[in-house]
Design a protein around this motif. Structure first.
Motif, PDB file in Angstrom:
ATOM      1  N   GLU A 163     -30.373  -3.331  45.473  1.00 48.03           N
ATOM      2  CA  GLU A 163     -30.853  -2.375  44.322  1.00 48.03           C
ATOM      3  C   GLU A 163     -30.070  -1.500  43.934  1.00 48.03           C
ATOM      4  OE1 GLU A 163     -30.123   0.111  47.821  1.00 48.03           O
ATOM      5  OE2 GLU A 163     -31.339  -1.121  49.255  1.00 48.03           O
ATOM      6  N   HIS A 164     -28.752  -1.532  43.788  1.00 46.62           N
ATOM      7  CA  HIS A 164     -28.173  -0.549  42.119  1.00 46.62           C
ATOM      8  C   HIS A 164     -28.098  -1.305  41.104  1.00 46.62           C
ATOM      9  CE1 HIS A 164     -29.835   2.612  44.015  1.00 46.62           C
ATOM     10  NE2 HIS A 164     -29.348   2.604  45.820  1.00 46.62           N
ATOM     11  N   CYS A 165     -27.315  -2.750  41.252  1.00 45.35           N
ATOM     12  CA  CYS A 165     -26.268  -3.348  40.161  1.00 45.35           C
ATOM     13  C   CYS A 165     -26.862  -4.713  40.323  1.00 45.35           C
ATOM     14  CB  CYS A 165     -25.014  -3.751  41.412  1.00 45.35           C
ATOM     15  SG  CYS A 165     -24.492  -4.307  42.696  1.00 45.35           S
ATOM     16  N   TYR A 166     -26.158  -5.359  38.885  1.00 49.18           N
ATOM     17  CA  TYR A 166     -26.431  -6.861  38.852  1.00 49.18           C
ATOM     18  C   TYR A 166     -24.934  -7.436  39.312  1.00 49.18           C
ATOM     19  CZ  TYR A 166     -30.114  -5.245  36.655  1.00 49.18           C
ATOM     20  OH  TYR A 166     -31.597  -4.931  35.748  1.00 49.18           O
ATOM     21  N   HIS A 167     -25.245  -8.599  40.109  1.00 44.55           N
ATOM     22  CA  HIS A 167     -23.460  -9.278  40.595  1.00 44.55           C
ATOM     23  C   HIS A 167     -23.947 -10.751  39.564  1.00 44.55           C
ATOM     24  CE1 HIS A 167     -20.421 -10.181  43.257  1.00 44.55           C
ATOM     25  NE2 HIS A 167     -20.692 -10.935  42.818  1.00 44.55           N
ATOM     26  N   VAL A 168     -22.360 -11.262  39.190  1.00 38.52           N
ATOM     27  CA  VAL A 168     -22.748 -12.824  37.823  1.00 38.52           C
ATOM     28  C   VAL A 168     -21.150 -13.319  39.038  1.00 38.52           C
ATOM     29  CG1 VAL A 168     -22.248 -13.358  35.096  1.00 38.52           C
ATOM     30  CG2 VAL A 168     -23.501 -11.155  36.403  1.00 38.52           C
ATOM     31  N   ASN A 169     -21.340 -14.186  38.445  1.00 38.37           N
ATOM     32  CA  ASN A 169     -20.182 -15.117  39.356  1.00 38.37           C
ATOM     33  C   ASN A 169     -20.090 -16.475  37.888  1.00 38.37           C
ATOM     34  OD1 ASN A 169     -20.268 -14.508  42.015  1.00 38.37           O
ATOM     35  ND2 ASN A 169     -22.096 -15.720  42.088  1.00 38.37           N
ATOM     36  N   LEU A 170     -18.729 -15.889  37.625  1.00 35.87           N
ATOM     37  CA  LEU A 170     -18.241 -17.121  36.541  1.00 35.87           C
ATOM     38  C   LEU A 170     -17.653 -18.488  37.405  1.00 35.87           C
ATOM     39  CD1 LEU A 170     -17.580 -14.827  33.319  1.00 35.87           C
ATOM     40  CD2 LEU A 170     -19.672 -15.937  34.477  1.00 35.87           C
TER      41      LEU A 170
ATOM     42  N   HIS B 212     -23.710 -18.647  23.575  1.00 36.15           N
ATOM     43  CA  HIS B 212     -23.418 -16.584  23.837  1.00 36.15           C
ATOM     44  C   HIS B 212     -22.846 -16.951  25.357  1.00 36.15           C
ATOM     45  CE1 HIS B 212     -25.513 -15.410  20.294  1.00 36.15           C
ATOM     46  NE2 HIS B 212     -27.021 -15.782  20.659  1.00 36.15           N
ATOM     47  N   GLY B 213     -23.120 -18.010  26.233  1.00 34.11           N
ATOM     48  CA  GLY B 213     -22.361 -18.766  27.429  1.00 34.11           C
ATOM     49  C   GLY B 213     -20.906 -18.189  27.668  1.00 34.11           C
ATOM     50  N   ALA B 214     -20.641 -19.258  25.989  1.00 36.28           N
ATOM     51  CA  ALA B 214     -19.353 -19.726  25.736  1.00 36.28           C
ATOM     52  C   ALA B 214     -18.420 -18.112  25.222  1.00 36.28           C
ATOM     53  CB  ALA B 214     -19.138 -20.451  24.920  1.00 36.28           C
ATOM     54  N   ALA B 215     -19.747 -17.370  24.501  1.00 38.99           N
ATOM     55  CA  ALA B 215     -19.002 -15.949  24.165  1.00 38.99           C
ATOM     56  C   ALA B 215     -18.849 -14.911  25.547  1.00 38.99           C
ATOM     57  CB  ALA B 215     -19.962 -15.649  23.379  1.00 38.99           C
ATOM     58  N   LEU B 216     -19.633 -15.160  26.369  1.00 36.38           N
ATOM     59  CA  LEU B 216     -19.526 -14.485  27.696  1.00 36.38           C
ATOM     60  C   LEU B 216     -18.035 -14.707  28.520  1.00 36.38           C
ATOM     61  CD1 LEU B 216     -20.293 -12.458  29.642  1.00 36.38           C
ATOM     62  CD2 LEU B 216     -21.633 -13.566  31.215  1.00 36.38           C
ATOM     63  N   MET B 217     -17.528 -15.757  28.067  1.00 38.74           N
ATOM     64  CA  MET B 217     -16.931 -16.268  29.041  1.00 38.74           C
ATOM     65  C   MET B 217     -15.393 -16.055  28.558  1.00 38.74           C
ATOM     66  SD  MET B 217     -15.816 -17.746  31.662  1.00 38.74           S
ATOM     67  CE  MET B 217     -15.936 -18.722  32.484  1.00 38.74           C
TER      68      MET B 217
ATOM     69  N   LEU C  92     -20.212  -6.233  28.561  1.00 41.92           N
ATOM     70  CA  LEU C  92     -21.713  -5.743  28.764  1.00 41.92           C
ATOM     71  C   LEU C  92     -22.860  -6.963  27.937  1.00 41.92           C
ATOM     72  CD1 LEU C  92     -21.974  -2.272  29.730  1.00 41.92           C
ATOM     73  CD2 LEU C  92     -21.024  -4.042  30.370  1.00 41.92           C
ATOM     74  N   THR C  93     -22.219  -6.398  26.173  1.00 47.66           N
ATOM     75  CA  THR C  93     -23.064  -6.485  25.331  1.00 47.66           C
ATOM     76  C   THR C  93     -22.867  -8.462  25.259  1.00 47.66           C
ATOM     77  OG1 THR C  93     -22.488  -5.092  23.304  1.00 47.66           O
ATOM     78  CG2 THR C  93     -23.326  -7.246  23.137  1.00 47.66           C
ATOM     79  N   ALA C  94     -21.636  -9.043  25.423  1.00 44.43           N
ATOM     80  CA  ALA C  94     -22.019 -10.771  25.699  1.00 44.43           C
ATOM     81  C   ALA C  94     -22.390 -10.861  26.755  1.00 44.43           C
ATOM     82  CB  ALA C  94     -20.546 -11.016  26.288  1.00 44.43           C
ATOM     83  N   LEU C  95     -23.141 -10.342  27.888  1.00 44.20           N
ATOM     84  CA  LEU C  95     -24.071 -10.955  28.961  1.00 44.20           C
ATOM     85  C   LEU C  95     -25.459 -10.495  28.464  1.00 44.20           C
ATOM     86  CD1 LEU C  95     -24.447 -11.429  32.554  1.00 44.20           C
ATOM     87  CD2 LEU C  95     -23.863  -8.995  32.612  1.00 44.20           C
ATOM     88  N   LEU C  96     -25.878  -9.608  28.423  1.00 43.09           N
ATOM     89  CA  LEU C  96     -26.811  -9.257  27.779  1.00 43.09           C
ATOM     90  C   LEU C  96     -27.590 -10.849  26.615  1.00 43.09           C
ATOM     91  CD1 LEU C  96     -27.092  -5.185  27.245  1.00 43.09           C
ATOM     92  CD2 LEU C  96     -27.945  -6.655  29.476  1.00 43.09           C
TER      93      LEU C  96
END
Length: 329
Positions: A75-82, A164-169, A200-204
């Protein structure tokens, strides 16, 4: 049981238990409601270390056993599992989307609009991250130059080994390291906010979604002068009472022309943009205010929100929590 001192965020431990009900309760409180089942074999050895802000919650989560989590739409959020070690399996949309995440190589995203199931191997460890919809979607709108009205439909998984995925990590690791370092970024609120915004930017950029092509495309179209002037006026005078017809007259155009031009170049009506700017200003005031000295109704009224029930609904839709919760945090 005791958590190893080398665990990420070890100074921010909130759970260390072998009890399924306790683990379900604590993870629900930090993240979202869910059902948790231990799938047999070794007993649960669940640990959670976490740090939260209005922009994101970063946690290091371990179950230490075969475990399964069933989650309704968030509903009110996103959940990210690394996934850092071991392996997890994620399904979304009642099994129509599926991903296997492996330690150090991949991660997964759970959506506010869809149910999900996550199963863990005993060796699995993760950075478990919660991103409230309001700040993340508002940040994307700022990057694109227009507001976001619909939930982001992130891909179910991302590659953490390149691009970009490596940049997120890397961004998440840097945030975690600084939060763990004595005298680090946790003691510098402005620097921490900037680093969290970078996450946030790295996730997007690191996970595909319906705005990815627009986000990565070079900007080729400037906004018309009337739109730029209107945006500047709204930003500078958001605390003042004015109507959209008054704004249009000040810009030297008809109300209809202003509305059509806004819809084409901003993606929303002028009144919607004014509301979003004022919500953002109230949010900033709530974050900075002392609840012993200021009230939600007082701060909301200062930005033109006089109907408290409607204001609370609009605020929660944008930021994923009630204004009173922000004021107390």
């Amino acid at each position: 049981m005791s958590a190893p001192t080398e665990e990420p965020l070890a100074a921010h431990a909130v759970m260390n238990t072998d009890d399924v009900d306790e683990a379900r309760h604590v993870v629900t409180e930090v993240y979202v409601p869910h059902e948790l089942d231990s799938l047999g074999g070794r007993p649960l050895d669940a640990r959670l270390n976490s740090v939260a802000s209005d922009r994101l919650t970063l946690g290091y989560l371990v179950y230490g056993a075969h475990a399964s989590l069933d989650l309704p739409p968030l509903e009110h959020c996103y959940h990210v599992n690394l996934t850092l070690s071991g392996r997890t399996e994620v399904t979304r949309r009642r099994g129509r989307e599926r991903a296997i995440t492996e330690g150090g190589r991949s991660g997964a995203v759970l959506l506010p609009t869809e149910d999900s199931t996550v199963t863990w191997t005993p060796e699995a460890t993760q950075f478990a991250m919660k991103f409230p919809r309001g700040p993340l979607e508002e940040h994307l709108g700022g990057l694109l130059g227009h507001p976001i009205h619909d939930a982001l439909d992130f891909d179910v998984s991302m590659d953490l080994t390149s691009g970009h995925g490596a940049a997120l990590m890397s961004a998440v690791r840097f945030l975690q390291t600084e939060l763990d370092r004595p005298g680090g970024i946790a003691a510098a609120p402005l620097a921490r906010a900037q680093l969290e915004t970078y996450v946030l930017t790295a996730l997007l950029h690191g996970v595909g979604h319906q705005y990815t092509n627009e986000l990565l495309a070079p900007r080729t179209e400037d906004r018309p002068t009337v739109v730029r002037r209107a945006l500047e006026f709204i930003e500078a005078h958001a605390a003042e009472p004015f109507s959209i017809p008054q704004l249009a007259r000040r810009m030297g155009v008809s109300t209809r022309t202003l509305q059509v031009t806004f819809a084409r170049h901003v993606g929303m009506t002028p009144s919607e943009y004014v509301r979003d700017v004022r919500l953002a200003r109230v949010h900033a005031d709530l974050v900075a205010a002392d609840p012993a000295d200021r009230s939600v109704s007082e701060l909301a009224a200062a930005w033109g929100f006089l109907h408290q029930g409607r204001f609370s609904e609009q605020y929660r839709a944008k930021y994923g929590r009630l204004p009173s919760q922000t004021l107390r945090s």
